[in-house]
Write a protein that holds these residues in place. Structure first.
Motif, mmCIF file in Angstrom:
data_model
loop_
_atom_site.group_PDB
_atom_site.id
_atom_site.type_symbol
_atom_site.label_atom_id
_atom_site.label_comp_id
_atom_site.label_asym_id
_atom_site.label_seq_id
_atom_site.Cartn_x
_atom_site.Cartn_y
_atom_site.Cartn_z
ATOM 1 N N CYS A 136 -4.144 3.166 8.092
ATOM 2 C CA CYS A 136 -5.228 3.493 9.031
ATOM 3 C C CYS A 136 -6.573 2.934 8.595
ATOM 4 C CB CYS A 136 -5.321 5.009 9.193
ATOM 5 S SG CYS A 136 -5.607 5.866 7.639
ATOM 6 N N SER A 137 -6.722 2.615 7.330
ATOM 7 C CA SER A 137 -7.949 2.052 6.772
ATOM 8 C C SER A 137 -7.556 0.935 5.815
ATOM 9 C CB SER A 137 -8.752 3.127 6.027
ATOM 10 O OG SER A 137 -9.187 4.146 6.914
ATOM 11 N N PRO A 138 -8.498 0.105 5.400
ATOM 12 C CA PRO A 138 -8.161 -0.934 4.421
ATOM 13 C C PRO A 138 -7.486 -0.340 3.195
ATOM 14 C CG PRO A 138 -10.348 -1.306 5.304
ATOM 15 C CD PRO A 138 -9.900 0.023 5.843
ATOM 16 N N PRO A 139 -6.590 -1.086 2.541
ATOM 17 C CA PRO A 139 -5.807 -0.533 1.428
ATOM 18 C C PRO A 139 -6.636 0.148 0.352
ATOM 19 C CG PRO A 139 -4.929 -2.652 2.064
ATOM 20 C CD PRO A 139 -6.182 -2.458 2.869
ATOM 21 N N GLU A 140 -7.767 -0.432 -0.009
ATOM 22 C CA GLU A 140 -8.561 0.162 -1.077
ATOM 23 C C GLU A 140 -9.105 1.531 -0.671
ATOM 24 O OE1 GLU A 140 -11.181 -2.761 1.227
ATOM 25 O OE2 GLU A 140 -9.121 -2.686 0.419
ATOM 26 N N VAL A 141 -9.450 1.686 0.612
ATOM 27 C CA VAL A 141 -9.936 2.979 1.093
ATOM 28 C C VAL A 141 -8.798 3.988 1.132
ATOM 29 C CG1 VAL A 141 -11.025 4.188 3.033
ATOM 30 C CG2 VAL A 141 -11.768 1.868 2.424
ATOM 31 N N VAL A 142 -7.657 3.557 1.635
ATOM 32 C CA VAL A 142 -6.493 4.453 1.687
ATOM 33 C C VAL A 142 -6.136 4.945 0.295
ATOM 34 C CG1 VAL A 142 -3.996 4.533 2.092
ATOM 35 C CG2 VAL A 142 -5.507 3.529 3.806
ATOM 36 N N LEU A 143 -6.115 4.045 -0.670
ATOM 37 C CA LEU A 143 -5.703 4.442 -2.020
ATOM 38 C C LEU A 143 -6.741 5.357 -2.671
ATOM 39 C CD1 LEU A 143 -4.079 1.109 -3.231
ATOM 40 C CD2 LEU A 143 -2.946 3.215 -2.501
ATOM 41 N N THR A 186 0.827 -1.208 0.000
ATOM 42 C CA THR A 186 0.000 0.000 0.000
ATOM 43 C C THR A 186 0.858 1.253 0.000
ATOM 44 O OG1 THR A 186 -1.692 -1.203 1.249
ATOM 45 C CG2 THR A 186 -1.892 1.187 1.165
ATOM 46 N N GLY A 187 1.905 1.268 0.825
ATOM 47 C CA GLY A 187 2.784 2.436 0.882
ATOM 48 C C GLY A 187 3.468 2.711 -0.448
ATOM 49 N N THR A 188 3.886 1.659 -1.127
ATOM 50 C CA THR A 188 4.545 1.821 -2.434
ATOM 51 C C THR A 188 3.576 2.381 -3.465
ATOM 52 O OG1 THR A 188 6.073 0.001 -1.951
ATOM 53 C CG2 THR A 188 5.767 0.598 -4.267
ATOM 54 N N LYS A 189 2.349 1.866 -3.479
ATOM 55 C CA LYS A 189 1.347 2.362 -4.429
ATOM 56 C C LYS A 189 0.972 3.814 -4.132
ATOM 57 C CE LYS A 189 -0.720 -2.154 -5.418
ATOM 58 N NZ LYS A 189 -1.886 -3.057 -5.174
ATOM 59 N N ALA A 190 0.825 4.145 -2.850
ATOM 60 C CA ALA A 190 0.483 5.521 -2.478
ATOM 61 C C ALA A 190 1.597 6.480 -2.888
ATOM 62 C CB ALA A 190 0.223 5.608 -0.980
ATOM 63 N N ALA A 191 2.839 6.087 -2.641
ATOM 64 C CA ALA A 191 3.970 6.941 -2.992
ATOM 65 C C ALA A 191 4.056 7.145 -4.505
ATOM 66 C CB ALA A 191 5.262 6.331 -2.462
ATOM 67 N N ALA A 192 3.843 6.080 -5.261
ATOM 68 C CA ALA A 192 3.901 6.191 -6.714
ATOM 69 C C ALA A 192 2.833 7.148 -7.228
ATOM 70 C CB ALA A 192 3.737 4.809 -7.342
ATOM 71 N N ARG A 193 1.639 7.076 -6.661
ATOM 72 C CA ARG A 193 0.568 7.964 -7.128
ATOM 73 C C ARG A 193 0.871 9.419 -6.807
ATOM 74 N NH1 ARG A 193 -1.738 10.846 -9.421
ATOM 75 N NH2 ARG A 193 -3.974 11.125 -9.837
ATOM 76 N N LEU A 194 1.574 9.656 -5.715
ATOM 77 C CA LEU A 194 1.881 11.028 -5.303
ATOM 78 C C LEU A 194 3.228 11.508 -5.819
ATOM 79 C CD1 LEU A 194 0.576 10.705 -1.639
ATOM 80 C CD2 LEU A 194 -0.516 11.986 -3.509
ATOM 81 N N GLY A 195 3.942 10.638 -6.519
ATOM 82 C CA GLY A 195 5.200 11.042 -7.139
ATOM 83 C C GLY A 195 6.335 11.247 -6.170
ATOM 84 N N VAL A 196 6.381 10.441 -5.108
ATOM 85 C CA VAL A 196 7.456 10.546 -4.115
ATOM 86 C C VAL A 196 8.085 9.166 -3.943
ATOM 87 C CG1 VAL A 196 6.360 12.471 -2.933
ATOM 88 C CG2 VAL A 196 5.884 10.131 -2.173
ATOM 89 N N GLY A 244 -8.388 7.542 -0.905
ATOM 90 C CA GLY A 244 -8.034 8.807 -0.262
ATOM 91 C C GLY A 244 -6.798 9.432 -0.877
ATOM 92 N N VAL A 245 -5.816 8.614 -1.206
ATOM 93 C CA VAL A 245 -4.603 9.112 -1.866
ATOM 94 C C VAL A 245 -4.948 9.715 -3.222
ATOM 95 C CG1 VAL A 245 -2.442 8.371 -2.952
ATOM 96 C CG2 VAL A 245 -3.011 7.592 -0.644
ATOM 97 N N GLU A 246 -5.888 9.114 -3.926
ATOM 98 C CA GLU A 246 -6.322 9.656 -5.213
ATOM 99 C C GLU A 246 -6.943 11.035 -5.031
ATOM 100 O OE1 GLU A 246 -6.696 10.056 -9.169
ATOM 101 O OE2 GLU A 246 -5.718 8.363 -8.152
ATOM 102 N N VAL A 247 -7.736 11.201 -3.974
ATOM 103 C CA VAL A 247 -8.312 12.513 -3.669
ATOM 104 C C VAL A 247 -7.196 13.524 -3.408
ATOM 105 C CG1 VAL A 247 -9.657 13.816 -1.973
ATOM 106 C CG2 VAL A 247 -10.492 11.607 -2.800
ATOM 107 N N LEU A 248 -6.214 13.138 -2.631
ATOM 108 C CA LEU A 248 -5.106 14.049 -2.346
ATOM 109 C C LEU A 248 -4.348 14.410 -3.610
ATOM 110 C CD1 LEU A 248 -3.306 15.577 -0.354
ATOM 111 C CD2 LEU A 248 -2.019 13.439 -0.006
ATOM 112 N N ALA A 249 -4.112 13.417 -4.470
ATOM 113 C CA ALA A 249 -3.411 13.698 -5.728
ATOM 114 C C ALA A 249 -4.184 14.696 -6.582
ATOM 115 C CB ALA A 249 -3.193 12.383 -6.494
#
Length: 382
Positions: free
Chosen positions: A363-370, A298-308, A372-377
């Motif tokens: 903090c939430s299941p991976p699909e929910v976190v991702l 999850t952390g790797t996917k979130a980072a990739a989406r945010l470009g970090v 949320g990450v999409e919203v942030l992106a």
């Protein structure tokens, strides 16, 4: 004459909200919410190690006080684990079971830091450590390290802030909030600096099991005579609500810490200690292996989406959003997030970082976190 009843100056200036005054608004918003400001896990503890698995019939006295140092079975399990993990000779007298790592660090600061003395804190840092030092009438001194390119630069940054009032150095690796794992050479340099300058070394190792790149270095293995290491069942095994952790250090120091713990929380919850012993002697390692793989993905996917870059460890990403701030500054960005049902933690909670945010990807299941990450992106792109 006695002073008029008032409040301790060291506490009255502290913020009562760790992360964001916007959190209450999120609870009343319709639709799916993304509470990425909370450092927790969506996963339940291992089966057999949950509160529902303990009954008075099998554990008479489980609702009574536990011994102030900790229950004998748990102490022995901790000693075995610490010896195996660190390679350092450890006895029960060097262990204190606490109300989470928060209780451990409170006992450490209360036992070692006199009013007005300074604790050097590598920053960004776990936000409660600054408040704990302040509450015990010490002075937290942030030492930013994100821009340090090697151990020499890190040592220089610490030395620059050393004064005659400095008594301890706090480090947290894997780091909350940055996800950084300090290389062995960096921890060695800090241990040697602490020895030369006569400092206590306070090593916050609650994310020891969650390393995705590199290797975790145990500070106590480098300077056992001056290191106090704190650990947490909360982060290791999804037991945050149990409030159980422990500290390991020199016998004489731990004896002083026990005085503080006795006069503050007295003892860690008995049922939580039963769960802690069972998880250490049972399914803990297998649970950690599964959790670590899911966290890393999850952390790797979130980072990739945010470009970090992906996190090296822990359960967080720490983003410099300075390029995405308008005239509203960081507060405006946080407001835009909550309007989209998203909460992230503001950088100033973690030290002198007015243009950063932290998000937790567990903090939430991976699909929910991702989602949320999409919203942030989208917010950052917009």
């Amino acid at each position: 004459m006695p002073r008029h009843p008032s409040y301790a100056p060291s506490v009255s200036g502290m913020s009562s909200s760790l992360y964001s005054a916007l959190a209450e608004r999120l609870a009343s918003r319709p639709g799916e919410v993304y509470p990425l400001h909370v450092g927790d896990t969506w996963m339940e503890p291992p089966e057999g190690c949950r509160m529902e698995d303990f009954r008075v019939a099998e554990h008479p006295g489980m609702h009574r006080y536990a011994p102030v140092q900790g229950m004998p079975g748990l102490l022995e399990a901790i000693v075995e684990r610490v010896r195996a993990k660190t390679g350092v000779a450890t006895e029960r007298s060097q262990v204190l079971v606490t109300t989470g790592a928060t209780g451990a660090l409170g006992a450490i600061i209360g036992g070692l830091v006199a009013p007005g003395e300074e604790v050097l804190i590598l920053a960004p840092y776990w936000p409660l450590i600054s408040g704990i030092v302040t509450a015990f009438h010490g002075r937290p001194v942030p030492v930013p390290f994100l821009d340090c390119e090697g151990p020499e630069a890190l040592v220089a940054a610490v030395r620059e802030r050393l004064t005659e009032r400095s008594v301890a150095l706090y480090l947290n690796t894997p780091n909350n909030p940055s996800g950084r794992v300090l290389p062995r050479g960096w921890v060695e340099a800090l241990a040697e600096l602490a020895r030369r300058e006569g400092l206590w070394l306070l090593s916050d190792e609650v994310y020891e099991d969650y390393v995705y790149e590199g290797e975790h270095t145990y500070a106590r293995a480098l300077a056992p005579e001056r290191t106090l290491s704190s650990y947490s069942f909360s982060k290791a095994y999804g037991m945050a609500g149990n409030r159980c952790g422990y500290v390991v250090g020199p016998e004489e120091a731990v004896a002083q810490l026990r005085k503080v713990s006795t006069h503050s929380f007295y003892s860690a919850p008995t049922a939580a200690q039963l769960a802690g012993e069972r998880v250490l002697r049972g399914p803990g390692d297998a649970w950690v292996a599964r959790a670590s793989a899911r966290y890393r993905d999850t952390g790797t996917k979130a980072a990739a989406r945010l470009g970090v870059p992906p996190p090296q460890g822990s359960t967080f990403l720490f983003l410099d959003v300075s390029a995405h701030l308008d005239e509203g500054g960081l507060a405006g960005l946080l407001e835009r997030c909550v309007e989209r049902n998203l909460l992230v933690a503001p950088g100033p909670s973690f030290g002198p970082f007015p243009h950063h945010i932290r998000l937790c990807f567990t903090c939430s299941p991976p699909e929910v976190v991702l989602r949320g990450v999409e919203v942030l992106a989208e917010i950052l792109r917009g």
